[in-house]
Design a protein around this motif. Structure first.
Motif, PDB file in Angstrom:
ATOM      1  N   HIS A 176       7.641   3.822  13.009  1.00  0.00           N
ATOM      2  CA  HIS A 176       7.968   4.822  11.984  1.00  0.00           C
ATOM      3  C   HIS A 176       7.833   4.214  10.584  1.00  0.00           C
ATOM      4  N   PHE A 177       6.967   4.837   9.772  1.00  0.00           N
ATOM      5  CA  PHE A 177       6.733   4.382   8.396  1.00  0.00           C
ATOM      6  C   PHE A 177       6.901   5.551   7.439  1.00  0.00           C
ATOM      7  N   GLU A 178       7.408   5.231   6.258  1.00  0.00           N
ATOM      8  CA  GLU A 178       7.540   6.228   5.208  1.00  0.00           C
ATOM      9  C   GLU A 178       6.766   5.759   3.993  1.00  0.00           C
TER      10      GLU A 178
ATOM     11  N   GLN B 138       0.823  -1.213   0.000  1.00  0.00           N
ATOM     12  CA  GLN B 138       0.000   0.000   0.000  1.00  0.00           C
ATOM     13  C   GLN B 138       0.855   1.260   0.000  1.00  0.00           C
ATOM     14  N   GLY B 139       2.180   1.092  -0.145  1.00  0.00           N
ATOM     15  CA  GLY B 139       3.080   2.234  -0.210  1.00  0.00           C
ATOM     16  C   GLY B 139       3.749   2.604   1.095  1.00  0.00           C
ATOM     17  N   TRP B 140       3.462   1.892   2.174  1.00  0.00           N
ATOM     18  CA  TRP B 140       4.006   2.216   3.507  1.00  0.00           C
ATOM     19  C   TRP B 140       5.016   1.178   3.943  1.00  0.00           C
ATOM     20  N   CYS B 141       6.200   1.633   4.359  1.00  0.00           N
ATOM     21  CA  CYS B 141       7.248   0.721   4.820  1.00  0.00           C
ATOM     22  C   CYS B 141       7.853   1.188   6.135  1.00  0.00           C
ATOM     23  N   ARG B 142       8.110   0.215   6.992  1.00  0.00           N
ATOM     24  CA  ARG B 142       8.871   0.474   8.217  1.00  0.00           C
ATOM     25  C   ARG B 142      10.321   0.667   7.796  1.00  0.00           C
TER      26      ARG B 142
END
Length: 149
Positions: free
Chosen positions: A128-130, A116-120
């Motif tokens: 924290h995710f970007e 979904q575009g979110w990574c730790r």
């Protein structure tokens, strides 16, 4: 592309509905694509009976400096450097990072593996995710042990 480093994020919000020790601030100040990605992932999580709370999102450079100073006061400079990047390096200041709470929420988000575009991003910050659309195809990059300033 980055958000304006001088634009402050909300700094706080109402209590997280599933764990009131955390806040659930609005995604104000995040880049437009990141804000849309947050709204989408929050909706998907809700459909799976998971509540994602945005405990911390956009920060201005001044907010980032104040956070660092607070960590120095509370935990010492070495620990502050372990958790808080300088404003020029912070993804929060650039408007594409969020800190997600509670633990069940960030564990669920990590399990999506970037689809979904979110990574730790860091071993020492499980919350924290970007966001990047590139993660949807390539998956998440290898995590770093800690933020590198």
């Amino acid at each position: 592309m980055s958000a304006d480093p001088n634009v402050a994020g909300p700094g706080d919000g109402p209590a997280c509905s599933v764990d009131p020790q955390y806040s659930d601030e609005a995604p104000t100040g995040l880049r437009a694509d990141v804000r849309a990605g947050w709204v989408a992932i929050k909706k998907l999580a809700a459909s799976k009976k998971v509540t994602l709370c945005l405990n911390d999102g956009k920060r201005s450079a001044a907010q980032q400096i104040a956070l660092f100073d607070e960590y120095v006061k509370d935990y010492g400079e070495a620990n502050a450097r372990f958790y808080v990047l300088p404003p020029a390096k912070s993804a929060h200041v650039k408007g594409y990072a969020v800190d997600v709470q509670p633990a069940t929420a960030y564990q669920w988000l990590q399990a999506t593996k970037g689809r979904q575009g979110w990574c730790r991003m860091y071993d020492n910050e499980p919350w924290h995710f970007e966001y990047s659309t590139s993660y949807q195809k390539a998956g998440c990059p290898a995590r770093l042990p800690k933020p590198i300033g």
